[in-house]
Design a protein around this motif. Structure first.
Motif, PDB file in Angstrom:
ATOM      1  N   GLN A  27       0.834  -1.212   0.000  1.00  0.00           N
ATOM      2  CA  GLN A  27       0.000   0.000   0.000  1.00  0.00           C
ATOM      3  C   GLN A  27       0.863   1.254   0.000  1.00  0.00           C
ATOM      4  OE1 GLN A  27      -2.664  -0.182   3.330  1.00  0.00           O
ATOM      5  NE2 GLN A  27      -4.063  -1.665   2.347  1.00  0.00           N
ATOM      6  N   ILE A  28       1.968   1.236   0.746  1.00  0.00           N
ATOM      7  CA  ILE A  28       2.849   2.412   0.787  1.00  0.00           C
ATOM      8  C   ILE A  28       3.445   2.665  -0.594  1.00  0.00           C
ATOM      9  CG2 ILE A  28       5.045   3.269   1.722  1.00  0.00           C
ATOM     10  CD1 ILE A  28       4.289   1.932   4.372  1.00  0.00           C
ATOM     11  N   LYS A  29       3.790   1.604  -1.317  1.00  0.00           N
ATOM     12  CA  LYS A  29       4.363   1.774  -2.659  1.00  0.00           C
ATOM     13  C   LYS A  29       3.339   2.354  -3.629  1.00  0.00           C
ATOM     14  CE  LYS A  29       7.795  -1.912  -2.497  1.00  0.00           C
ATOM     15  NZ  LYS A  29       8.200  -3.213  -3.046  1.00  0.00           N
ATOM     16  N   ARG A  30       2.069   1.988  -3.464  1.00  0.00           N
ATOM     17  CA  ARG A  30       1.040   2.434  -4.406  1.00  0.00           C
ATOM     18  C   ARG A  30       0.528   3.855  -4.130  1.00  0.00           C
ATOM     19  NH1 ARG A  30      -2.219  -2.983  -4.127  1.00  0.00           N
ATOM     20  NH2 ARG A  30      -2.722  -1.974  -2.176  1.00  0.00           N
ATOM     21  N   THR A  31       0.608   4.302  -2.885  1.00  0.00           N
ATOM     22  CA  THR A  31       0.056   5.634  -2.556  1.00  0.00           C
ATOM     23  C   THR A  31       1.102   6.721  -2.787  1.00  0.00           C
ATOM     24  OG1 THR A  31       0.671   5.386  -0.237  1.00  0.00           O
ATOM     25  CG2 THR A  31      -1.561   4.756  -0.841  1.00  0.00           C
ATOM     26  N   ALA A  76      -0.311   7.808   7.266  1.00  0.00           N
ATOM     27  CA  ALA A  76      -1.219   7.010   8.104  1.00  0.00           C
ATOM     28  C   ALA A  76      -0.912   5.512   7.936  1.00  0.00           C
ATOM     29  CB  ALA A  76      -2.675   7.303   7.743  1.00  0.00           C
ATOM     30  N   ILE A  77      -0.642   5.100   6.711  1.00  0.00           N
ATOM     31  CA  ILE A  77      -0.304   3.694   6.458  1.00  0.00           C
ATOM     32  C   ILE A  77       1.027   3.352   7.132  1.00  0.00           C
ATOM     33  CG2 ILE A  77       0.262   2.010   4.670  1.00  0.00           C
ATOM     34  CD1 ILE A  77      -1.657   3.503   2.800  1.00  0.00           C
ATOM     35  N   LYS A  78       1.973   4.281   7.064  1.00  0.00           N
ATOM     36  CA  LYS A  78       3.270   4.052   7.714  1.00  0.00           C
ATOM     37  C   LYS A  78       3.102   3.922   9.231  1.00  0.00           C
ATOM     38  CE  LYS A  78       6.417   6.265   4.436  1.00  0.00           C
ATOM     39  NZ  LYS A  78       7.375   7.365   4.251  1.00  0.00           N
ATOM     40  N   ALA A  79       2.237   4.739   9.823  1.00  0.00           N
ATOM     41  CA  ALA A  79       2.005   4.689  11.276  1.00  0.00           C
ATOM     42  C   ALA A  79       1.407   3.331  11.659  1.00  0.00           C
ATOM     43  CB  ALA A  79       1.084   5.826  11.702  1.00  0.00           C
ATOM     44  N   LEU A 119       4.674  -3.482  13.278  1.00  0.00           N
ATOM     45  CA  LEU A 119       6.073  -3.905  13.414  1.00  0.00           C
ATOM     46  C   LEU A 119       6.470  -4.010  14.886  1.00  0.00           C
ATOM     47  CD1 LEU A 119       8.637  -4.567  11.825  1.00  0.00           C
ATOM     48  CD2 LEU A 119       9.236  -2.148  11.903  1.00  0.00           C
ATOM     49  N   LYS A 120       6.002  -3.080  15.727  1.00  0.00           N
ATOM     50  CA  LYS A 120       6.288  -3.153  17.162  1.00  0.00           C
ATOM     51  C   LYS A 120       5.660  -4.397  17.784  1.00  0.00           C
ATOM     52  CE  LYS A 120       6.812   1.785  18.010  1.00  0.00           C
ATOM     53  NZ  LYS A 120       6.218   2.967  18.649  1.00  0.00           N
ATOM     54  N   GLN A 121       4.422  -4.692  17.373  1.00  0.00           N
ATOM     55  CA  GLN A 121       3.773  -5.908  17.870  1.00  0.00           C
ATOM     56  C   GLN A 121       4.554  -7.160  17.449  1.00  0.00           C
ATOM     57  OE1 GLN A 121      -0.230  -5.872  16.360  1.00  0.00           O
ATOM     58  NE2 GLN A 121      -1.034  -4.634  18.052  1.00  0.00           N
TER      59      GLN A 121
END
Length: 189
Positions: free
Chosen positions: A48-52, A60-63, A69-71
């Protein structure tokens, strides 16, 4: 008395090492499934990050990806801790099995020692020495007998005789050439 102090409760036996190890492994597998699920979710966020386009939607997607990733890191830490516990339990189990094997070996050695002592009472060393002496005497006698017989039959000896070649009539015989066959000291014609 039972009313004052209470009755003794029957306690369940403590879990064995194998039971504890199986339980921890089951928990580790469930945590591993969670890590795989979060990994798949991270891959989805990465696409999704690559497409937006850069901007608030991508942020927001990165957050969300950072939260996942923390989980994932937290679950991986728990998984590693569980596997370390399993490893420790396996080491304890291996040590306990080694002690059981040593105890069983010691018991077997004790019974074998007792059996050997019983056998040694029936075996007399003097009888063994006498038997060995008799065998050596028989071997000496057999060597003497073998030495008495020649290894090969003695060859027939030929000796030159200066008188016989002149008296014999056959010109092709060995006697004409100066040789006569002797058997036990007498010439054979």
């Amino acid at each position: 008395m039972k009313r004052i102090f209470g009755a003794k409760n029957n306690k369940e036996p403590p879990p064995s090492i194998q039971d504890a190890s199986d339980r921890i492994n089951k928990r580790g597998e469930s945590v591993e499934d969670k890590v795989k699920r979060l990994d798949a979710e991270l891959c989805k966020y990465k696409d999704q990050i690559k497409r937006t386009r850069p901007g608030p939607a991508q942020e927001a997607i990165k957050a969300r990806a950072m939260r996942v990733l923390k989980q994932k890191k937290m679950y991986e830490g728990q998984r590693d801790m569980l596997y370390n516990q399993t490893f420790n339990l396996d080491q304890v189990s291996f040590a306990a099995e080694g002690l059981k094997d040593a105890q069983q070996t010691m018991t077997a050695l004790k019974s074998a020692n007792k059996e050997l002592k019983g056998m040694m009472k029936t075996v007399k060393i003097q009888d063994i020495d006498n038997l060995q002496d008799e065998m050596m005497d028989l071997m000496d006698v057999s060597r003497d007998v073998i030495k008495g017989y020649p290894a090969q039959p003695s060859p027939i000896k030929y000796k030159p005789n200066p008188i016989l070649p002149l008296t014999l009539f056959n010109p092709n015989s060995l006697c004409m050439k100066g040789w006569v066959r002797f058997d036990h000291g007498y010439p054979i014609l």
